[in-house]
Design an enzyme around this catalytic site. Structure first.
Site, PDB file in Angstrom:
ATOM      1  N   LYS A  22      57.647  44.307  27.665  1.00 40.74           N
ATOM      2  CA  LYS A  22      56.485  43.453  26.955  1.00 40.74           C
ATOM      3  C   LYS A  22      56.121  42.213  28.108  1.00 40.74           C
ATOM      4  O   LYS A  22      54.791  42.144  28.041  1.00 40.74           O
ATOM      5  CB  LYS A  22      57.048  42.697  25.640  1.00 40.74           C
ATOM      6  CG  LYS A  22      55.965  41.436  25.281  1.00 40.74           C
ATOM      7  CD  LYS A  22      56.817  41.034  23.741  1.00 40.74           C
ATOM      8  CE  LYS A  22      57.813  39.954  24.113  1.00 40.74           C
ATOM      9  NZ  LYS A  22      57.231  38.710  24.635  1.00 40.74           N
ATOM     10  N   ASN A  23      56.924  41.729  28.558  1.00 37.70           N
ATOM     11  CA  ASN A  23      56.569  40.776  29.517  1.00 37.70           C
ATOM     12  C   ASN A  23      56.016  40.965  30.822  1.00 37.70           C
ATOM     13  O   ASN A  23      55.588  40.020  31.486  1.00 37.70           O
ATOM     14  CB  ASN A  23      57.847  39.582  29.528  1.00 37.70           C
ATOM     15  CG  ASN A  23      58.106  38.953  28.311  1.00 37.70           C
ATOM     16  OD1 ASN A  23      57.237  38.950  27.096  1.00 37.70           O
ATOM     17  ND2 ASN A  23      59.282  38.472  28.123  1.00 37.70           N
ATOM     18  N   CYS A 116      55.355  26.309  20.372  1.00 36.58           N
ATOM     19  CA  CYS A 116      55.829  27.340  19.488  1.00 36.58           C
ATOM     20  C   CYS A 116      57.283  26.853  19.210  1.00 36.58           C
ATOM     21  O   CYS A 116      57.859  25.847  19.445  1.00 36.58           O
ATOM     22  CB  CYS A 116      56.025  28.400  20.313  1.00 36.58           C
ATOM     23  SG  CYS A 116      57.121  28.752  21.464  1.00 36.58           S
ATOM     24  N   ARG A 121      56.910  24.060  25.262  1.00 31.92           N
ATOM     25  CA  ARG A 121      56.261  24.941  26.158  1.00 31.92           C
ATOM     26  C   ARG A 121      54.986  24.457  26.734  1.00 31.92           C
ATOM     27  O   ARG A 121      53.914  25.117  26.451  1.00 31.92           O
ATOM     28  CB  ARG A 121      56.377  26.377  25.521  1.00 31.92           C
ATOM     29  CG  ARG A 121      57.660  26.952  25.355  1.00 31.92           C
ATOM     30  CD  ARG A 121      57.440  28.046  24.365  1.00 31.92           C
ATOM     31  NE  ARG A 121      57.280  29.179  25.337  1.00 31.92           N
ATOM     32  CZ  ARG A 121      57.279  30.251  24.922  1.00 31.92           C
ATOM     33  NH1 ARG A 121      57.268  30.601  23.718  1.00 31.92           N
ATOM     34  NH2 ARG A 121      57.044  31.228  25.767  1.00 31.92           N
ATOM     35  N   ASP A 306      65.992  34.943  27.378  1.00 36.98           N
ATOM     36  CA  ASP A 306      65.547  35.962  26.343  1.00 36.98           C
ATOM     37  C   ASP A 306      66.856  36.916  25.862  1.00 36.98           C
ATOM     38  O   ASP A 306      66.500  37.566  24.619  1.00 36.98           O
ATOM     39  CB  ASP A 306      64.506  36.733  26.631  1.00 36.98           C
ATOM     40  CG  ASP A 306      63.311  36.033  27.112  1.00 36.98           C
ATOM     41  OD1 ASP A 306      62.504  36.461  27.592  1.00 36.98           O
ATOM     42  OD2 ASP A 306      63.326  34.859  26.528  1.00 36.98           O
ATOM     43  N   ARG A 398      56.626  41.337  16.908  1.00 39.27           N
ATOM     44  CA  ARG A 398      55.823  40.917  18.064  1.00 39.27           C
ATOM     45  C   ARG A 398      56.436  41.552  19.471  1.00 39.27           C
ATOM     46  O   ARG A 398      55.589  41.754  20.386  1.00 39.27           O
ATOM     47  CB  ARG A 398      55.962  39.432  18.209  1.00 39.27           C
ATOM     48  CG  ARG A 398      55.241  38.495  17.228  1.00 39.27           C
ATOM     49  CD  ARG A 398      55.240  37.100  17.827  1.00 39.27           C
ATOM     50  NE  ARG A 398      55.027  36.973  19.180  1.00 39.27           N
ATOM     51  CZ  ARG A 398      54.768  35.726  19.742  1.00 39.27           C
ATOM     52  NH1 ARG A 398      55.290  34.613  19.154  1.00 39.27           N
ATOM     53  NH2 ARG A 398      54.456  35.724  21.066  1.00 39.27           N
TER      54      ARG A 398
HETATM   55  C1  EPZ Z   1      57.709  33.734  29.534  1.00 37.22           C
HETATM   56  O1  EPZ Z   1      57.309  32.520  28.878  1.00 37.22           O
HETATM   57  C2  EPZ Z   1      58.242  34.782  28.599  1.00 37.22           C
HETATM   58  N1  EPZ Z   1      57.207  35.125  27.889  1.00 37.22           N
HETATM   59  C3  EPZ Z   1      59.336  34.418  27.683  1.00 37.22           C
HETATM   60  O2  EPZ Z   1      59.860  35.452  26.920  1.00 37.22           O
HETATM   61  C4  EPZ Z   1      60.433  33.710  28.370  1.00 37.22           C
HETATM   62  O3  EPZ Z   1      61.406  33.307  27.708  1.00 37.22           O
HETATM   63  C5  EPZ Z   1      60.331  32.733  29.532  1.00 37.22           C
HETATM   64  O4  EPZ Z   1      59.124  33.361  30.472  1.00 37.22           O
HETATM   65  C6  EPZ Z   1      61.119  32.293  30.312  1.00 37.22           C
HETATM   66  O5  EPZ Z   1      61.739  33.530  31.113  1.00 37.22           O
HETATM   67  C7  EPZ Z   1      56.243  36.151  28.400  1.00 37.22           C
HETATM   68  O6  EPZ Z   1      56.625  36.563  29.805  1.00 37.22           O
HETATM   69  C8  EPZ Z   1      54.917  36.369  27.759  1.00 37.22           C
HETATM   70  P1  EPZ Z   1      57.966  29.721  31.252  1.00 37.22           P
HETATM   71  P2  EPZ Z   1      56.690  31.412  29.707  1.00 37.22           P
HETATM   72  O7  EPZ Z   1      56.494  29.312  31.631  1.00 37.22           O
HETATM   73  O8  EPZ Z   1      55.936  31.894  30.790  1.00 37.22           O
HETATM   74  C9  EPZ Z   1      58.547  24.835  31.051  1.00 37.22           C
HETATM   75  C10 EPZ Z   1      60.279  36.522  24.816  1.00 37.22           C
HETATM   76  O9  EPZ Z   1      61.060  36.186  23.983  1.00 37.22           O
HETATM   77  N2  EPZ Z   1      57.027  24.911  31.509  1.00 37.22           N
HETATM   78  O10 EPZ Z   1      58.659  30.205  32.353  1.00 37.22           O
HETATM   79  O11 EPZ Z   1      55.783  30.686  28.525  1.00 37.22           O
HETATM   80  C11 EPZ Z   1      58.481  25.322  29.480  1.00 37.22           C
HETATM   81  O12 EPZ Z   1      58.622  24.207  28.705  1.00 37.22           O
HETATM   82  C12 EPZ Z   1      59.481  35.187  25.220  1.00 37.22           C
HETATM   83  O13 EPZ Z   1      59.745  37.521  25.184  1.00 37.22           O
HETATM   84  C13 EPZ Z   1      56.460  23.517  31.736  1.00 37.22           C
HETATM   85  O14 EPZ Z   1      57.131  22.581  31.512  1.00 37.22           O
HETATM   86  O15 EPZ Z   1      58.024  30.472  30.008  1.00 37.22           O
HETATM   87  C14 EPZ Z   1      59.750  25.978  29.490  1.00 37.22           C
HETATM   88  O16 EPZ Z   1      60.994  25.040  28.945  1.00 37.22           O
HETATM   89  C15 EPZ Z   1      59.937  33.905  24.867  1.00 37.22           C
HETATM   90  N3  EPZ Z   1      55.310  23.307  32.053  1.00 37.22           N
HETATM   91  C16 EPZ Z   1      60.096  26.578  30.705  1.00 37.22           C
HETATM   92  O17 EPZ Z   1      59.177  25.862  31.823  1.00 37.22           O
HETATM   93  C17 EPZ Z   1      54.528  24.648  32.062  1.00 37.22           C
HETATM   94  O18 EPZ Z   1      53.203  24.243  32.563  1.00 37.22           O
HETATM   95  C18 EPZ Z   1      59.937  28.095  31.090  1.00 37.22           C
HETATM   96  O19 EPZ Z   1      58.731  28.384  30.714  1.00 37.22           O
HETATM   97  C19 EPZ Z   1      54.938  25.977  31.579  1.00 37.22           C
HETATM   98  C20 EPZ Z   1      56.179  25.928  31.630  1.00 37.22           C
END
Ligand code: EPZ
Length: 420
Positions: A22-23, A116, A121, A306, A398
């Site tokens: 998915k990701n 969310c 996030r 995850d 999802r």
């Molecule tokens: C991706 O989300 C995945 N989703 C998530 O999977 C996964 O948990 C996550 O990466 C971490 O591995 C998809 O790929 C569609 P991040 P993403 O940006 O990109 C902070 C699932 O279950 N952050 O790496 O949204 C944020 O708050 C989902 O399949 C900032 O502070 O994750 C978080 O604490 C859930 N500022 C951390 O980084 C930003 O601009 C990780 O977020 C962006 C992120």
């Protein structure tokens, strides 16, 4: 309301084939906005998140030809650069369209993603990067509007956190920007590497994917190609934990075991037998007796956030005490409360969850609070004594492709009842 009904206590046997990730598929579908000619995703997983991202692209004017699990995206006539709140609020990853729209059309107006369930996030790292590349950003009335009428310029970008989404957004924007972009502290997930494989095969000039420094030399145009995404390491890990928890002997097929090293190591520590039968096949054998062990989630190549909820479910029937530390998201323990309703003994202390193993869980009615929590509660139901019902299935739909059918194929006594 639809729910899962699970009769616990039946060990799992047989083999299960894992779907495309998915990701990986979600950013790759968004990247199909970039080329001048159509791009095809082969063998896409059947998930609500995939349907949502397709709706977002269609709302921008992309024409999608569907043929079963194969989808061809024609972005030659994008006529809108705005994504509505209704679509954005369904899935945070929709925000990934900002990079390609800025790069290709010089403008994007995207509804701010709602915080969310697993934390705020934010998108600050995405926006800071686009500003560094010359975009002008305005936030008003719940929307982010970005414009770069003279096009994006390559820049040196340091990500305060190795954000997966921010790395992906910048990779897509930089592919068509003018000049060189360097991303420092980039995310190293396999899904990033798969996106770069797709972008490079379309003609992008990118080096360093899978490391924390990625260099992109912008090019003028990209040509669509056909791509099959990597297997879903989180789905695979979910089934491995299911086998560990319910007991039995399960072969997981279409999995790249090097993407799951932390989980395989932790399952082995927990007393589960893990056999790499081939480069894309892993066998998991368990008698259901689990040794408690500690985990700490980290960006890749650390233990994946995850799989934290699913591993917590496993530890609820461990032999001792397990400490689970969640370092990626600030609020990803909602499943603990639902597991406690099944008899689990869990103490939350900030980013740590202390799980004291109990002899067995008791079936109960529980609700999925997010995608991976729903999976964790389903696994708990497989091992519990009695009947477990899992509600709020939209979370599970999802991100899991035919979860019930795949578990039934392994002998689980699980069914989906009720009406939508
Ligand atoms: C991706 O989300 C995945 N989703 C998530 O999977 C996964 O948990 C996550 O990466 C971490 O591995 C998809 O790929 C569609 P991040 P993403 O940006 O990109 C902070 C699932 O279950 N952050 O790496 O949204 C944020 O708050 C989902 O399949 C900032 O502070 O994750 C978080 O604490 C859930 N500022 C951390 O980084 C930003 O601009 C990780 O977020 C962006 C992120």
């Amino acid at each position: 309301m639809e729910k899962l009904v699970i009769e616990g206590g039946t060990p799992l046997h047989g083999s299960v084939r894992i779907s495309s990730a998915k990701n990986a598929v979600l950013p790759i579908i968004v990247a199909a906005l970039l080329p001048e000619t159509p791009a095809t995703v082969v063998d896409a997983p059947e998930l609500d998140d995939v349907r949502t991202i397709c709706s977002v692209l269609e709302s921008l004017g992309v024409v999608i030809h569907r043929n079963g699990r194969e989808m061809t995206f024609d972005a030659a006539h994008i006529d809108r650069t705005e994504a509505s709140y209704e679509l954005m609020s369904r899935m945070r990853a929709s925000f990934l369209v900002m990079g390609p729209l800025l790069a290709k059309k010089g403008h994007a107006k995207i509804a701010l993603p709602g915080g969310c369930m697993i934390g705020s996030r934010p998108i600050d790292l995405h926006l800071k990067a686009f500003e560094a590349m010359g975009a002008e950003i305005q936030i008003h009335n719940g929307y982010v509007e970005a414009s770069a009428p003279q096009g994006l310029k390559g820049a040196e970008i340091y990500l305060d956190f190795p954000s997966v989404g921010a790395t992906e957004n910048v990779l897509m924007a930089a592919s068509l920007a003018e000049g060189r972009t360097v991303i420092e502290n980039a995310a190293e997930e396999p899904e990033i590497v798969d996106l770069v494989t797709f972008l490079s095969s379309m003609g992008a000039n990118i080096k360093g994917a899978g490391t924390n420094v990625i260099r992109i030399e912008g090019v003028k145009r990209l040509e669509g190609v056909s791509h099959t995404a990597i297997p879903d390491r989180i789905e695979a890990g979910t089934f491995m934990i299911a086998a560990a928890m319910a007991g039995g002997d399960v072969v997981v097929e279409n999995v790249l075991s090097e993407h799951l090293k932390p989980l395989l190591a932790k399952l082995t520590e927990a007393g589960v037998k893990v056999v790499k039968e081939d480069i894309d096949r892993v066998r998991v054998i368990s008698d259901g007796h689990i040794r408690s062990t500690d985990i700490k989630t980290l960006p890749y190549p650390g233990f994946p956030t995850d799989l934290q909820a699913q591993f917590m479910a496993l530890m609820t029937i461990g032999s001792g005490v397990s400490t689970i530390t969640e370092t990626v998201f600030e609020n990803r323990f909602m499943h603990a409360g639902e597991l406690q309703r099944m008899g689990a003994s869990i103490q939350i202390e900030g980013r740590k969850a202390i799980v004291t193993g109990v002899p067995f869980l008791q079936g109960a009615f529980v609700r999925a609070t997010d995608l991976r929590a729903g999976a964790a509660l389903t696994l708990a139901g497989l091992a519990a004594h009695g009947t477990t019902e899992v509600g709020d299935l939209h979370h599970i739909d999802r991100g899991y492709d035919h979860l019930v059918e795949k578990l039934q194929g392994l002998g689980a006594r699980i069914s989906r009842v009720g009406t939508n």
